[in-house]
Design a protein around this motif. Structure first.
Motif, short mmCIF file in Angstrom:
data_model
loop_
_atom_site.label_atom_id
_atom_site.label_comp_id
_atom_site.label_asym_id
_atom_site.label_seq_id
_atom_site.Cartn_x
_atom_site.Cartn_y
_atom_site.Cartn_z
N GLY A 257 -22.56 -28.19 7.01
CA GLY A 257 -21.67 -27.06 6.75
C GLY A 257 -21.20 -26.98 5.31
O GLY A 257 -20.15 -26.42 5.04
N GLY A 258 -21.96 -27.56 4.39
CA GLY A 258 -21.62 -27.44 2.98
C GLY A 258 -20.44 -28.26 2.54
O GLY A 258 -19.70 -27.86 1.65
N VAL B 151 -23.79 -23.98 -7.21
CA VAL B 151 -22.41 -24.46 -7.07
C VAL B 151 -22.40 -25.84 -6.41
O VAL B 151 -21.68 -26.75 -6.83
CB VAL B 151 -21.53 -23.46 -6.30
CG1 VAL B 151 -20.16 -24.03 -5.99
CG2 VAL B 151 -21.39 -22.16 -7.09
N TRP B 152 -23.22 -26.03 -5.38
CA TRP B 152 -23.32 -27.31 -4.68
C TRP B 152 -23.75 -28.42 -5.65
O TRP B 152 -23.10 -29.46 -5.76
CB TRP B 152 -24.31 -27.19 -3.53
CG TRP B 152 -24.59 -28.46 -2.80
CD1 TRP B 152 -25.63 -29.32 -3.01
CD2 TRP B 152 -23.82 -29.04 -1.74
NE1 TRP B 152 -25.56 -30.38 -2.15
CE2 TRP B 152 -24.46 -30.23 -1.36
CE3 TRP B 152 -22.66 -28.65 -1.09
CZ2 TRP B 152 -23.97 -31.05 -0.34
CZ3 TRP B 152 -22.18 -29.47 -0.07
CH2 TRP B 152 -22.83 -30.65 0.29
N VAL C 100 -18.47 -25.87 0.08
CA VAL C 100 -19.11 -24.70 -0.50
C VAL C 100 -19.56 -23.82 0.66
O VAL C 100 -20.29 -24.27 1.54
CB VAL C 100 -20.32 -25.10 -1.38
CG1 VAL C 100 -20.95 -23.87 -2.00
CG2 VAL C 100 -19.91 -26.09 -2.46
N GLU C 101 -19.10 -22.57 0.66
CA GLU C 101 -19.42 -21.64 1.75
C GLU C 101 -20.05 -20.38 1.18
O GLU C 101 -19.53 -19.80 0.23
CB GLU C 101 -18.16 -21.24 2.51
CG GLU C 101 -17.42 -22.39 3.14
CD GLU C 101 -16.06 -21.94 3.65
OE1 GLU C 101 -15.99 -21.54 4.82
OE2 GLU C 101 -15.11 -21.99 2.85
N GLN C 102 -21.14 -19.93 1.80
CA GLN C 102 -21.78 -18.69 1.41
C GLN C 102 -20.95 -17.54 1.98
O GLN C 102 -20.76 -17.43 3.19
CB GLN C 102 -23.20 -18.62 1.98
CG GLN C 102 -24.01 -17.47 1.47
CD GLN C 102 -24.57 -17.74 0.08
OE1 GLN C 102 -25.12 -18.78 -0.17
NE2 GLN C 102 -24.40 -16.79 -0.81
N MET C 103 -20.42 -16.67 1.10
CA MET C 103 -19.59 -15.56 1.55
C MET C 103 -20.39 -14.27 1.70
O MET C 103 -20.16 -13.49 2.60
CB MET C 103 -18.43 -15.34 0.57
CG MET C 103 -17.52 -16.55 0.42
SD MET C 103 -16.79 -17.08 1.97
CE MET C 103 -15.69 -15.73 2.29
N SER C 104 -21.31 -14.06 0.77
CA SER C 104 -22.20 -12.91 0.83
C SER C 104 -23.49 -13.32 0.15
O SER C 104 -23.65 -14.48 -0.24
CB SER C 104 -21.58 -11.69 0.13
OG SER C 104 -21.57 -11.88 -1.27
#
Length: 129
Positions: free
Chosen positions: A76-77, A55-56, A92-96
């Motif tokens: 921090g993305g 995604v990044w 972009v944040e890692q959720m799981s």
């Protein structure tokens, strides 16, 4: 199980937008895993089953294809770029383990550019499949 995750994702997105005092609009079905995405005045946000790196990378690629310039990367993305005179902010944040949240906002000066933010978001998600 997927249904429960989708509902939880939508509820969390609504809470995030309500805390930021923006009226959200939920668009469904376009992205699969989360079942849709949420938009506000200048921001498009959604949670999808993709790798963080993919995604990044595709978000940067999409902005470059759209003529993005002056990229500034933050911890921090987060990164920022300009498309024409519009400033695009991407997070972009890692959720799981398997899901990430992509947030794209766009403004030209003080004016929101929702169509631009939504375009970057959708192209980034579609390209990252």
């Amino acid at each position: 199980m997927k249904r429960k995750e989708s509902v939880l994702t939508v509820v969390l997105a609504l809470i995030c937008f309500s805390l930021s005092s923006c009226a959200p609009l939920i668009i469904g079905g376009a992205l699969g895993a989360a079942g849709g995405y949420v938009i506000s005045k200048d921001t498009t946000q959604g949670v999808v089953e993709r790798s963080y790196d993919k995604v990044w990378e595709t978000s940067i690629e999409v902005l470059k294809e759209m003529g993005g310039a002056d990229f500034v990367y933050s911890p921090g993305g987060k990164f920022r770029a300009f498309v024409g005179e519009s400033k695009i902010n991407v997070r972009v944040e890692q959720m799981s383990e398997k899901t990430v949240r992509l947030t794209v906002s766009a403004r030209k000066g003080i004016l929101p550019r929702l169509k631009l933010a939504e375009g970057v978001f959708i192209k980034g998600i579609e390209k990252s499949k």
